[in-house]
Enzyme design. Structure first.
Site, mmCIF file in Angstrom:
data_model
loop_
_atom_site.group_PDB
_atom_site.id
_atom_site.type_symbol
_atom_site.label_atom_id
_atom_site.label_comp_id
_atom_site.label_asym_id
_atom_site.label_seq_id
_atom_site.Cartn_x
_atom_site.Cartn_y
_atom_site.Cartn_z
ATOM 1 N N ARG A 46 29.994 -4.220 124.419
ATOM 2 C CA ARG A 46 29.678 -3.016 123.441
ATOM 3 C C ARG A 46 28.913 -1.868 123.826
ATOM 4 O O ARG A 46 28.495 -1.155 123.450
ATOM 5 C CB ARG A 46 29.487 -3.329 122.006
ATOM 6 C CG ARG A 46 30.336 -4.421 121.346
ATOM 7 C CD ARG A 46 31.233 -3.759 120.314
ATOM 8 N NE ARG A 46 32.520 -4.738 119.881
ATOM 9 C CZ ARG A 46 33.580 -4.721 119.786
ATOM 10 N NH1 ARG A 46 34.355 -3.522 120.302
ATOM 11 N NH2 ARG A 46 34.607 -5.825 119.719
ATOM 12 N N HIS A 88 36.402 -9.857 131.872
ATOM 13 C CA HIS A 88 36.919 -9.091 131.020
ATOM 14 C C HIS A 88 35.758 -7.976 131.134
ATOM 15 O O HIS A 88 34.343 -7.951 130.909
ATOM 16 C CB HIS A 88 36.868 -9.274 129.478
ATOM 17 C CG HIS A 88 37.901 -8.319 128.767
ATOM 18 N ND1 HIS A 88 37.682 -6.938 128.684
ATOM 19 C CD2 HIS A 88 39.086 -8.672 128.035
ATOM 20 C CE1 HIS A 88 38.523 -6.493 127.930
ATOM 21 N NE2 HIS A 88 39.256 -7.388 127.440
ATOM 22 N N TYR A 137 34.205 -3.102 126.829
ATOM 23 C CA TYR A 137 35.288 -2.112 125.977
ATOM 24 C C TYR A 137 34.719 -0.646 126.003
ATOM 25 O O TYR A 137 35.728 0.079 125.675
ATOM 26 C CB TYR A 137 35.062 -2.716 124.453
ATOM 27 C CG TYR A 137 35.609 -3.941 124.068
ATOM 28 C CD1 TYR A 137 36.888 -4.113 124.886
ATOM 29 C CD2 TYR A 137 34.774 -4.827 123.417
ATOM 30 C CE1 TYR A 137 37.360 -5.571 124.341
ATOM 31 C CE2 TYR A 137 35.537 -5.994 123.110
ATOM 32 C CZ TYR A 137 36.505 -6.389 123.436
ATOM 33 O OH TYR A 137 37.107 -7.638 123.165
ATOM 34 N N HIS A 169 40.555 -2.744 129.975
ATOM 35 C CA HIS A 169 41.427 -1.981 129.133
ATOM 36 C C HIS A 169 41.563 -0.509 129.838
ATOM 37 O O HIS A 169 40.464 0.160 130.229
ATOM 38 C CB HIS A 169 40.832 -1.624 127.675
ATOM 39 C CG HIS A 169 40.661 -2.896 126.920
ATOM 40 N ND1 HIS A 169 40.236 -2.986 125.553
ATOM 41 C CD2 HIS A 169 41.314 -4.056 127.082
ATOM 42 C CE1 HIS A 169 40.541 -3.990 124.949
ATOM 43 N NE2 HIS A 169 40.901 -5.129 126.039
ATOM 44 N N GLU A 171 45.141 -4.388 131.390
ATOM 45 C CA GLU A 171 45.612 -4.970 130.244
ATOM 46 C C GLU A 171 46.600 -4.131 129.427
ATOM 47 O O GLU A 171 46.844 -2.829 129.254
ATOM 48 C CB GLU A 171 44.491 -5.226 129.250
ATOM 49 C CG GLU A 171 44.793 -6.076 128.079
ATOM 50 C CD GLU A 171 43.923 -6.768 127.102
ATOM 51 O OE1 GLU A 171 42.680 -6.938 127.462
ATOM 52 O OE2 GLU A 171 43.961 -7.086 126.151
ATOM 53 N N ASP A 205 48.853 -9.023 126.845
ATOM 54 C CA ASP A 205 47.900 -9.289 125.499
ATOM 55 C C ASP A 205 49.229 -9.591 124.693
ATOM 56 O O ASP A 205 49.849 -8.319 124.060
ATOM 57 C CB ASP A 205 47.120 -8.393 125.199
ATOM 58 C CG ASP A 205 46.386 -8.808 124.084
ATOM 59 O OD1 ASP A 205 46.869 -9.148 122.951
ATOM 60 O OD2 ASP A 205 45.102 -8.998 123.934
ATOM 61 N N HIS A 239 48.882 -7.297 121.597
ATOM 62 C CA HIS A 239 48.782 -5.875 121.783
ATOM 63 C C HIS A 239 50.300 -5.378 122.161
ATOM 64 O O HIS A 239 50.911 -4.431 121.710
ATOM 65 C CB HIS A 239 48.085 -5.556 123.128
ATOM 66 C CG HIS A 239 46.520 -5.850 122.868
ATOM 67 N ND1 HIS A 239 45.681 -5.812 123.859
ATOM 68 C CD2 HIS A 239 45.942 -6.097 121.884
ATOM 69 C CE1 HIS A 239 44.465 -5.887 123.249
ATOM 70 N NE2 HIS A 239 44.706 -6.109 122.238
ATOM 71 N N HIS A 297 46.830 -12.853 127.550
ATOM 72 C CA HIS A 297 46.110 -13.237 126.289
ATOM 73 C C HIS A 297 46.771 -13.691 125.105
ATOM 74 O O HIS A 297 47.790 -13.018 124.975
ATOM 75 C CB HIS A 297 45.421 -11.725 125.979
ATOM 76 C CG HIS A 297 44.324 -11.486 126.895
ATOM 77 N ND1 HIS A 297 43.560 -10.256 126.982
ATOM 78 C CD2 HIS A 297 43.580 -12.021 127.955
ATOM 79 C CE1 HIS A 297 42.621 -10.127 127.716
ATOM 80 N NE2 HIS A 297 42.686 -11.143 128.396
ATOM 81 N N ASP A 352 46.368 -3.343 116.823
ATOM 82 C CA ASP A 352 45.520 -4.400 117.476
ATOM 83 C C ASP A 352 44.497 -5.017 116.657
ATOM 84 O O ASP A 352 43.315 -4.780 116.750
ATOM 85 C CB ASP A 352 44.862 -3.315 118.634
ATOM 86 C CG ASP A 352 43.915 -4.292 119.584
ATOM 87 O OD1 ASP A 352 44.032 -5.624 119.338
ATOM 88 O OD2 ASP A 352 43.279 -3.831 120.463
ATOM 89 N N HIS A 361 43.624 -9.187 116.102
ATOM 90 C CA HIS A 361 44.136 -10.470 116.548
ATOM 91 C C HIS A 361 43.919 -11.548 115.264
ATOM 92 O O HIS A 361 43.153 -11.065 114.466
ATOM 93 C CB HIS A 361 43.263 -10.979 117.470
ATOM 94 C CG HIS A 361 43.207 -9.946 118.690
ATOM 95 N ND1 HIS A 361 42.329 -10.408 119.725
ATOM 96 C CD2 HIS A 361 43.619 -8.938 119.026
ATOM 97 C CE1 HIS A 361 42.371 -9.259 120.927
ATOM 98 N NE2 HIS A 361 43.319 -8.527 120.355
ATOM 99 N N GLU A 397 41.997 -15.052 122.483
ATOM 100 C CA GLU A 397 41.030 -13.984 122.074
ATOM 101 C C GLU A 397 41.038 -14.099 120.311
ATOM 102 O O GLU A 397 41.019 -12.940 119.927
ATOM 103 C CB GLU A 397 41.435 -12.743 122.515
ATOM 104 C CG GLU A 397 41.327 -12.424 124.064
ATOM 105 C CD GLU A 397 41.621 -11.230 124.517
ATOM 106 O OE1 GLU A 397 42.683 -10.652 124.207
ATOM 107 O OE2 GLU A 397 40.926 -10.662 125.150
#
Ligand code: FE
Ligand code: FE
Ligand code: ZN
Length: 273
Positions: free
Chosen positions: A37, A67, A70, A107, A142, A175, A178, A210, A223, A225, A255
């Site tokens: 983040r 990864h 974000y 992403h 992704e 994913d 997604h 994913h 989105d 999960h 995830e």
């Protein structure tokens, strides 16, 4: 080979992640290259990286799927923030060279009103700059749910970036949450979605998955999960994915909303399928 794993905390280092993975029955894993983040990265530790490479080899691990943060938006409208994101990407790829042969997934970004075409140009430009020749890392875009102005909700958008970069260091991480939220019906027509992916991008570009169930209905562009088998995708869909001949051998990363015991249980559940 079925390579299954989950997201692990990178805070104790790479070797610690390999050991944790082994404890929960994983033979691949994902980790954030820096604060997911934010943008802060840990200092580099070459000895830990070298020991991890050794442990991954002897442990029979498949490729890891690192990864990106974000917050790294390569197509933000603010040019200073965009330049900073491009620097973060370049630094991540340079760091990945200490873990050769693994994947780096991120992403693609959100174009925030600039439009898809401009976004594709900006993302491609950053990738071209960051991908030094000879880097032993494959960069994965992704597939996204297409939430807001997200790039990567359509296979065509990923293909446009891959073509613009024109480099065989690029691939795709699919994913499951997604794509389903994004309007690709892997519940009722997994083969159809894979053949659409093949038609648009090419299955040779599909490098990792994913594995996430979804809290939301088909094509919701949301989105969120869900744990495996408890969402709108359902256990049967994962049974098909895990056993699909076209997906065999690709690292599959959970995830799902779990702590380590939950991940261990999902890995066990999936292996039993
Ligand atoms: Fe992701
Ligand atoms: Fe994902
Ligand atoms: Zn997601």
């Amino acid at each position: 080979m079925l390579y299954l794993g989950c997201h692990l905390s990178a805070s104790a280092g790479n070797v610690a992640m390999v050991r944790t993975a082994e404890q929960i029955g994983a033979n691949t894993f994902a980790f954030f290259t820096r604060n997911p983040r934010g943008s802060k990265a840990k200092p580099e530790d070459p000895a830990d990286c070298a020991a991890a490479v050794e442990a991954l080899n002897t442990g029979g691990f498949g490729p890891l799927v690192a990864h990106g943060s974000y917050t790294m938006n390569l197509c933000t409208a603010d040019s200073d923030a965009r330049a900073f994101a491009a620097e973060v990407l370049a630094d991540d790829l340079r760091r990945m060279a200490a873990l050769p042969g693994n994947f780096y997934n991120f992403h693609p970004g959100s174009h925030v009103g600039q439009g898809m075409e401009t976004a594709v140009e900006q993302i491609s430009a950053a990738l071209k700059k960051a991908l030094a020749p000879g880097y032993p890392v494959t960069v994965l875009l992704e597939t996204m749910a297409g939430k807001g102005s997200e790039v990567g909700g359509r296979f065509e958008e990923l293909k446009a970036i891959i073509d613009a970069v024109g480099d065989n260091h690029l691939g795709v991480c699919l994913d499951t949450c997604h794509v389903y939220d994004g309007g690709y019906d892997i519940v009722h027509d997994l083969d159809g979605v894979l053949s659409e992916f093949d038609r648009v991008v090419g299955l040779d570009k599909l490098k990792a998955l994913h594995l996430n169930d979804s809290k939301n209905p088909f094509a919701s562009h949301k989105d969120r999960h869900e744990c495996i088998g408890q969402g709108t995708l359902g256990l049967d869909t994962f049974k098909k994915i895990i056993n699909h001949p076209l997906l065999r051998g690709k690292p599959m990363i959970l995830e799902t909303p779990n702590e380590l015991p939950g991940y261990a249980a999902e890995i066990k559940l999936l292996r039993a399928l």
